[in-house]
Motif scaffolding. Structure first.
Motif, PDB file in Angstrom:
ATOM      1  N   SER A  25       0.822  -1.209   0.000  1.00 10.30           N
ATOM      2  CA  SER A  25       0.000   0.000   0.000  1.00 10.30           C
ATOM      3  C   SER A  25       0.855   1.257   0.000  1.00 10.30           C
ATOM      4  N   ASP A  26       1.999   1.219   0.693  1.00 11.98           N
ATOM      5  CA  ASP A  26       2.855   2.412   0.734  1.00 11.98           C
ATOM      6  C   ASP A  26       3.462   2.719  -0.628  1.00 11.98           C
ATOM      7  N   ILE A  27       3.874   1.699  -1.371  1.00 14.70           N
ATOM      8  CA  ILE A  27       4.419   1.940  -2.714  1.00 14.70           C
ATOM      9  C   ILE A  27       3.302   2.155  -3.725  1.00 14.70           C
ATOM     10  N   GLY A  28       2.335   1.255  -3.716  1.00  9.88           N
ATOM     11  CA  GLY A  28       1.322   1.260  -4.775  1.00  9.88           C
ATOM     12  C   GLY A  28       0.283   2.340  -4.652  1.00  9.88           C
ATOM     13  N   ASP A  29      -0.018   2.768  -3.419  1.00 12.03           N
ATOM     14  CA  ASP A  29      -1.114   3.722  -3.231  1.00 12.03           C
ATOM     15  C   ASP A  29      -0.656   5.107  -2.812  1.00 12.03           C
ATOM     16  N   ARG A  30       0.452   5.176  -2.051  1.00 11.08           N
ATOM     17  CA  ARG A  30       0.770   6.445  -1.396  1.00 11.08           C
ATOM     18  C   ARG A  30       2.141   7.024  -1.736  1.00 11.08           C
ATOM     19  N   PHE A  31       2.989   6.274  -2.430  1.00  4.15           N
ATOM     20  CA  PHE A  31       4.363   6.733  -2.660  1.00  4.15           C
ATOM     21  C   PHE A  31       5.058   7.057  -1.336  1.00  4.15           C
ATOM     22  N   SER A  32       4.711   6.326  -0.310  1.00  2.58           N
ATOM     23  CA  SER A  32       5.336   6.540   0.990  1.00  2.58           C
ATOM     24  C   SER A  32       6.534   5.605   1.093  1.00  2.58           C
TER      25      SER A  32
END
Length: 820
Positions: free
Chosen positions: A679-686
């Motif tokens: 989710s951090d890579i795929g959704d938020r660029f976090s």
């Protein structure tokens, strides 16, 4: 145990990837499924020197997204090129004493080596350089299509001129009246210049911002640069010569009766003309010369107003009043008509000017219930206000008065309703050598003649003395300049200006889709298959000009039938800058960080990891060498862990394991990490928090030695798999040692939802918005129970001791905040 040796590991895997051509992504064939194509692109670099850590951050972000998406089943195009023409490359050549073609080629070779050492997943079969004839042939071809459509034209225009660099400067390149690059005092100069008619697209450029998923900050900057305003164009006439008309654009025609003076921008063509023959002639000439070189930003800033009276008046068309004409630098030629009717009663800038020069102030709009009690300009407008001191329009509600005055002006032939834009046509002429030649021939008989397509490219000649001298260095290449007119065959002269480098970068993302095409800039079916770019990544410093120009090119080529889409970049991410020693990295400050030093010492994987661990990627961050060492220690820890697991439990990567026994929590942590990183890579660029999740997983594995061998192999392989987009070399090496193959082809792990369920929830606890602790509570705990547990946290209790809790903010599953 074998020591972690990044140099050997990285060299090995880079050779494997190169030999197996794993990053090459061919274009889909007719009939092939294109539902999972993706185009990831970072802004291409200037080859004016080697890469620095800002580049590393930019390109590593794109690489993480590319590797992640590929393992999720996407066919990702990830190309690279070089923005090789223009001032940066030419100035670098002048400094080095080499010809730009030589220094640019050398810099590109050095950058290519750096990029390969970083292990970025670039499709090198699509590599391009904007200074190569096989590229700029098509830049010229696009120019000619725009010229044929009336979107490229030539006119005499006042420009900002750097006498040192000997070239035209954009407004944004002038700081405090000096050249941004060399510091020379900028001059005003009239030159015949080439322009692109971007203003024809102003409304579409504004409207279509609704179609893109860009940071709101960038969208706002674009909207403000376009600057749409509704109002009226009103004609004022010069008192001593009514044949001279001075139109103005105003958004508030309802304030016309409040105009008490008139102001021209210093570069207005009539500024000096009006003063001719008056005792103000010299004063106006001196003021115009001094102020017209200042940048728009400087002239719009909060500073003491300056100006000079022209000695002339104009007549206000609504009341026949003669009002004085001034020249002042707070009025900009780039907006409206370069002239304003000054209404100091309702405009703060006009009021400041009137106060300084003793000019009258008249209020003509007021709240319905009486005069506005203000000391300065009344600008706190509302819908419930009426016109005052406005002759027959007095008493009308302001919106009605605005419409009525426009109708009156139109009836009298003194004005009309109009929409105006701040956006100005794109000046593309540059009086420099290292740029794309403009494919135009000037003929005394035929005028301006386009070079035929079959004579493209117009190749930039080899000029040894390319230093700027007040005219384009190409003008001295007489053998190149003198040419037969393509129309009549008579003598002609080539255009000697070159194109702004922004022209080159306004379409390069299209060429990547079909880079070897020798008969067209691209095939439409291919470019329509890949574009618009799904994810564009670059610096916010390009939020206005580059993005605006690329959008204009896309819309113009769409209108001309060459494209099937109208926006170039569907999604945009703008990364923050990396600072060093408290300042933005720059060569002039001497604080550039060369990635080569860190690759030599720590390896590319560590360098990649740290650039994205600095903090939220959209924010600026300070480089710390200690942080680099910390990331290297983490990779060494992962290396030891994986090798210990193999030594103790053998090889083989389980697809799934049970979350039972002593290793149950560790297995659940692995699934949590999968979910978090995905989710951090795929959704938020976090990108930084995704790394932290892998750190936590590695710690959990090390803290659970009693887990079964199968559980430890599963969790360790999961950590290796999740770190792969960031540190692909060590990940591929450890994956192979764990018993796997070709990690880049292995599907991305998917978390088991049942493993994500938890018996407890951890709440952050704040006091007055500052984190003071955290507390774990049963997942089914109700609000009162969570709040009570939060109050009992020792550090929280200490902050609340003796304080009155006025409000408690409860966010289910996340947060308790006591406002005390």
């Amino acid at each position: 145990m074998e020591r972690y040796d990044p140099a050997a590991i990285e060299a090995r895997w880079q050779k494997i990837w190169h030999d197996q051509r794993i990053h090459e992504v061919p274009n889909p064939q007719p009939g092939e499924d294109t539902s999972k194509l993706m185009y990831v692109l970072e802004m291409l670099p200037y080859p004016s020197g080697e890469l620095h850590m800002g580049h590393v951050k930019n390109y590593t972000m794109g690489d993480v997204v590319t590797l992640y998406k590929r393992r999720n089943g996407w066919r990702v195009m990830h190309p690279m090129g070089y923005d090789a023409f223009g001032l940066p490359a030419e100035n670098a050549a002048i400094k080095s004493g080499k010809h730009p073609s030589v220094s640019t080629r050398e810099n590109i070779e050095a950058i290519r080596v750096q990029m390969r050492r970083m292990g970025w997943s670039i499709d090198w079969t699509r590599e391009l350089s904007t200074s190569e004839p096989d590229y700029y042939r098509w830049t010229q071809w696009i120019f000619l299509r725009l010229f044929e459509a009336g979107l490229a034209y030539r006119k005499n225009a006042a420009v900002k001129w750097c006498p040192n660099d000997q070239t035209v400067l954009a407004n944004e390149q002038v700081i405090d009246g000096h050249c941004e690059r060399c510091g020379a005092e900028v001059e005003a100069k009239n030159l015949e210049q080439w322009f692109f008619k971007i203003t024809d697209y102003a409304q579409r450029l504004l409207d279509d911002l609704a179609e893109v998923r860009w940071p709101e900050r960038v969208v706002t900057m674009q909207r403000n640069w376009i600057g749409r305003s509704e109002g009226a164009e009103v004609t004022f006439r010069v008192e001593h010569d009514p044949s001279i008309e001075l139109p103005v654009f105003t958004t508030r025609p309802d304030t016309l009766y409040g105009a008490t003076f008139f102001v021209l921008a210093p570069e207005h063509p009539l500024a000096a003309e009006l003063a001719r023959g008056t005792d103000q002639e010299q004063a106006v000439a001196d003021y115009v010369r001094h102020t017209s070189a200042l940048s728009e930003v400087e002239r719009s800033s909060e500073k003491e107003k300056t100006g000079v009276f022209t000695g002339r008046n104009v007549v206000n068309p609504v009341n026949g009043e003669a009002i004085p004409v001034w020249v002042a630098d707070y009025v900009l030629m780039e907006y409206g008509t370069g002239a304003v009717m000054a209404v100091p009663g309702h405009d703060e800038r006009d009021f400041e000017f009137a106060e300084k020069f003793g000019l009258p102030v008249r209020q003509v709009v007021a709240p319905r219930d009486g005069d506005a009690d203000v000391e300065g300009a009344f600008v706190a407008h509302s819908a419930d206000e009426v016109l005052i001191n406005s002759a027959a329009f007095t008493g009308m509600p302001a919106p009605e008065g605005k419409r009525a005055i426009i109708e009156w002006l139109e009836g009298e032939g003194l004005g009309h309703g109009r929409v105006a834009f701040r956006l100005r046509d794109w000046l593309l002429s540059r009086q420099r050598y290292w740029g794309c030649p403009i494919p135009i021939v000037h003929c005394e008989s035929c005028g301006v003649v386009p070079v035929p397509d079959d004579q493209l490219p117009v190749v930039l000649p080899q000029v040894e003395d390319f230093a700027p001298k007040g005219r384009s260095p190409l003008a001295a290449a007489e053998d190149w300049v003198q040419v037969s007119c393509p129309s009549c065959g008579g003598p002609g002269r080539r255009e000697t200006d070159t194109m702004d480098t922004f022209v080159d970068s306004s379409w390069y993302y299209m060429r990547y889709a079909d880079p070897q095409n020798a008969t067209a800039p691209f095939r439409r079916d291919i470019v329509d298959t890949w574009l618009p770019v799904d994810q564009y990544i670059g610096g916010v410093e390009h939020a206005i000009l580059h993005l605006m120009y690329a959008r204009f090119f896309t819309k113009a080529l769409y209108d001309l039938g060459h494209l099937g889409f109208t926006e170039p970049f569907a999604n945009l991410f703008t990364q923050g800058m990396i600072h060093y020693h408290g300042a933005k990295m720059s060569k002039s400050r001497g604080n550039i960080i060369n990635p080569d030093e860190y690759i030599e010492r720590y390896g590319a994987d560590t360098t990649r990891l740290y650039t994205l661990f600095l903090g939220p990627p959209e924010q600026d961050a300070e480089w710390q060498d200690s942080g680099v060492a910390g990331q290297h220690r983490f990779l060494a820890r992962l290396w030891r862990l994986a090798n210990e697991v193999v030594a103790s439990h053998g090889t083989g990567i389980p697809a799934a394991v049970a979350a039972d026994g002593p290793g149950g929590d560790m297995v659940r942590k692995a699934h949590w990490a999968i979910d978090k990183v995905s989710s951090d890579i795929g959704d938020r660029f976090s990108f930084n928090t995704a790394q932290s999740a892998v750190h936590e997983l590695v710690t959990a594995i090390q803290d659970t030695p009693a887990a079964s061998g199968e559980q430890r192999r599963f969790a360790t392989a999961t950590a290796v798999s999740l770190i792969h987009p960031y540190a692909p070399h060590i990940a591929c090496e450890l994956w192979e040692r764990l018993g796997g193959e070709r990690l880049w082809d292995v599907p991305w792990p998917v978390a088991d939802p049942e493993m994500l369920a938890s018996d407890t929830v951890t709440y952050a606890v704040q006091v007055n918005g500052k984190l003071r602790g955290d507390v774990g509570v049963p997942a089914d705990a109700v609000e009162d129970e969570v709040v009570a547990a939060a109050r009992a946290v020792p550090n929280v209790a200490a902050y609340l001791d003796g304080a009155e809790v006025r409000k408690t903010i409860f966010v289910p599953g996340r947060l308790v905040n006591f406002v005390a």
